[in-house]
Design an enzyme around this catalytic site. Structure first.
Site, mmCIF file in Angstrom:
data_model
loop_
_atom_site.group_PDB
_atom_site.id
_atom_site.type_symbol
_atom_site.label_atom_id
_atom_site.label_comp_id
_atom_site.label_asym_id
_atom_site.label_seq_id
_atom_site.Cartn_x
_atom_site.Cartn_y
_atom_site.Cartn_z
ATOM 1 C CG ASN A 114 -1.767 1.200 1.383
ATOM 2 O OD1 ASN A 114 -2.420 1.601 0.411
ATOM 3 N ND2 ASN A 114 -1.827 1.806 2.563
ATOM 4 C CG ASP A 152 -2.528 3.195 7.408
ATOM 5 O OD1 ASP A 152 -2.602 2.610 6.310
ATOM 6 O OD2 ASP A 152 -3.309 4.104 7.743
#
Ligand code: GRF
Length: 207
Positions: A114, A152
């Protein structure tokens, strides 16, 4: 003479305009780039990035999460099916605005990355440029990381920094970071696709 090894097939997941997707697709056209962008998959019907992918000659698909009425795993199983039908080896999230279940993350562990618009571990989640301005940092940037179940929080493959300048607002800062995102993501993809970076037992090994 042996035939060249097939390049890993990349599926890019988007929800919006797809500017990172375009930078990846354009980089992958260069001779010797170690991956091929084979599919762009959106969870949002009519996302701007779908038209941009089609203009680049890339196969597109849409799996609308709203059709699954809150059953996230059913939505992900439908995406997974499309990814497998297209023989995807690596999944790249590029402005994909759905949080993945542990099931999907484990299924693609070490094969899903990502881009996040902050210098992780700083400013996880959304509104990262606002978070950076409110924190008063003088340096901001973007990170490409492996996806792990925690949001994240995966090991960082590569980062790029930008200064925060006097007078910056969210838009000026976002634009400065985005320029770096477009440079960073293809470099990180090349490292992963060529095997120069790999996720082994939860940490990044470089060869
Ligand atoms: C980028 O800033 C990306 O880092 C974030 O969402 C934005 C997507 O932009 N996750 P785009 O769709 O690639 O233009």
């Amino acid at each position: 003479m042996s035939a060249a090894a097939p390049r890993p097939r990349v599926g890019i997941l988007i929800s919006g305009r797809g500017s990172n997707m375009v930078s990846l697709a354009e980089a992958a056209r260069a001779d010797g780039f170690p991956a091929e962008v084979a599919l762009v998959l959106s969870n949002v019907p009519g996302a701007g990035g779908l038209d941009r992918a089609e203009a680049l000659g890339i196969a597109t698909a849409t799996v609308d999460h709203r059709a699954f009425k809150g059953d996230r795993e059913a939505f992900e199983r439908a995406m997974d099916e499309v990814l497998r039908l297209n023989q995807i080896d690596l999944v790249l999230l590029a402005g994909f605005m759905r949080i993945m279940t542990p099931w999907f993350v484990r299924r693609w562990e070490g094969r899903m990355i990502n881009i996040h618009p902050s210098l992780l571990p700083l400013f996880k989640g959304t509104h990262t440029h606002r978070q950076a301005l409110e924190a008063g940092v003088t340096e901001h940037g973007c990170s490409v990381h492996y996806v792990v179940p925690e949001l994240d929080a995966g090991p960082v493959i590569k980062q790029a920094k930008v200064p925060v300048l006097p007078g910056d607002d969210e838009d000026t800062l976002a634009a400065r970071v985005l320029v770096q995102e477009h440079l960073l993501y293809p470099l990180a993809l090349a490292e992963v696709a060529s095997g120069r970076a790999a996720l082994v037992d939860g940490t990044i090994v470089r060869r």
